[in-house]
Scaffold this motif. Structure first.
Motif, mmCIF file in Angstrom:
data_model
loop_
_atom_site.group_PDB
_atom_site.id
_atom_site.type_symbol
_atom_site.label_atom_id
_atom_site.label_comp_id
_atom_site.label_asym_id
_atom_site.label_seq_id
_atom_site.Cartn_x
_atom_site.Cartn_y
_atom_site.Cartn_z
ATOM 1 N N ASP A 17 0.891 -1.151 0.000
ATOM 2 C CA ASP A 17 0.000 0.000 0.000
ATOM 3 C C ASP A 17 0.929 1.200 0.000
ATOM 4 O O ASP A 17 1.811 1.306 0.861
ATOM 5 N N VAL A 18 0.754 2.075 -0.979
ATOM 6 C CA VAL A 18 1.743 3.120 -1.253
ATOM 7 C C VAL A 18 1.103 4.501 -1.134
ATOM 8 O O VAL A 18 0.021 4.736 -1.686
ATOM 9 N N ALA A 19 1.776 5.407 -0.464
ATOM 10 C CA ALA A 19 1.299 6.788 -0.380
ATOM 11 C C ALA A 19 1.290 7.420 -1.772
ATOM 12 O O ALA A 19 2.208 7.196 -2.572
ATOM 13 N N GLU A 20 0.245 8.172 -2.048
ATOM 14 C CA GLU A 20 0.176 8.870 -3.334
ATOM 15 C C GLU A 20 1.406 9.750 -3.522
ATOM 16 O O GLU A 20 1.906 10.353 -2.569
ATOM 17 N N GLY A 21 1.901 9.799 -4.762
ATOM 18 C CA GLY A 21 3.057 10.618 -5.077
ATOM 19 C C GLY A 21 4.382 9.892 -4.901
ATOM 20 O O GLY A 21 5.428 10.421 -5.261
ATOM 21 N N THR A 22 4.359 8.680 -4.365
ATOM 22 C CA THR A 22 5.580 7.890 -4.190
ATOM 23 C C THR A 22 5.825 7.104 -5.467
ATOM 24 O O THR A 22 4.915 6.469 -6.011
ATOM 25 N N SER A 23 7.063 7.137 -5.966
ATOM 26 C CA SER A 23 7.365 6.397 -7.189
ATOM 27 C C SER A 23 7.534 4.912 -6.885
ATOM 28 O O SER A 23 7.886 4.513 -5.764
ATOM 29 N N GLU A 89 4.589 7.627 -10.546
ATOM 30 C CA GLU A 89 4.176 7.960 -9.183
ATOM 31 C C GLU A 89 2.799 7.382 -8.931
ATOM 32 O O GLU A 89 1.883 7.530 -9.755
ATOM 33 N N MET A 90 2.666 6.716 -7.801
ATOM 34 C CA MET A 90 1.403 6.084 -7.463
ATOM 35 C C MET A 90 0.325 7.132 -7.183
ATOM 36 O O MET A 90 0.608 8.193 -6.635
ATOM 37 N N SER A 91 -0.896 6.787 -7.584
ATOM 38 C CA SER A 91 -2.064 7.638 -7.371
ATOM 39 C C SER A 91 -3.282 6.727 -7.281
ATOM 40 O O SER A 91 -3.188 5.525 -7.580
ATOM 41 N N ASP A 92 -4.418 7.284 -6.908
ATOM 42 C CA ASP A 92 -5.639 6.483 -6.857
ATOM 43 C C ASP A 92 -5.965 5.878 -8.221
ATOM 44 O O ASP A 92 -6.506 4.783 -8.298
ATOM 45 N N ALA A 93 -5.606 6.568 -9.294
ATOM 46 C CA ALA A 93 -5.853 6.058 -10.643
ATOM 47 C C ALA A 93 -5.052 4.791 -10.926
ATOM 48 O O ALA A 93 -5.405 4.019 -11.814
ATOM 49 N N LEU A 94 -3.972 4.576 -10.168
ATOM 50 C CA LEU A 94 -3.132 3.399 -10.366
ATOM 51 C C LEU A 94 -3.367 2.324 -9.307
ATOM 52 O O LEU A 94 -2.606 1.355 -9.226
#
Length: 105
Positions: A17-23, A89-94
């Motif tokens: 589980d990754v914080a948004e904006g983290t690559s 970068e991780m986001s809800d869309a990903l």
């Protein structure tokens, strides 16, 4: 928090589980994922964080820009789904994205 799956070799899977904006590269380096060398830590001057993006997420990840494309020319076994993990970068869309570690240059 978006969920990421990284496939490392045959049968080995790591879940995050990754914080948004983290690559993706940052996640992989922090966890010591084999195959992500990340020599320049995201400076976009190598292809040592090469991954293959799951086909279902190619549109959501977006197009390869010219700088990334240039670096991917050095990637071993480049595919249409090849990307540099430092540029995603991780986001809800990903949420639910799966990537496979590609061979490093």
């Amino acid at each position: 928090m978006p969920h990421l799956t990284i496939r490392v070799g045959e049968g080995s899977v790591r879940e995050y589980d990754v914080a948004e904006g983290t690559s993706i590269m940052e996640v992989a380096v922090r966890d010591g994922v084999p195959g992500i060398v990340a020599l320049v830590r995201g400076a976009l001057t190598c292809a040592t964080c090469h991954v293959y993006v799951d086909e279902d997420y190619l549109d959501a990840v977006g197009e390869v820009d010219s700088d990334e494309d240039e670096m991917l020319h050095d990637a071993v076994e480049r595919r249409a789904s090849s990307r540099l993990s430092c540029q995603i970068e991780m986001s809800d869309a990903l949420n639910g994205l799966t990537v496979e570690i590609g061979p490093s240059s």
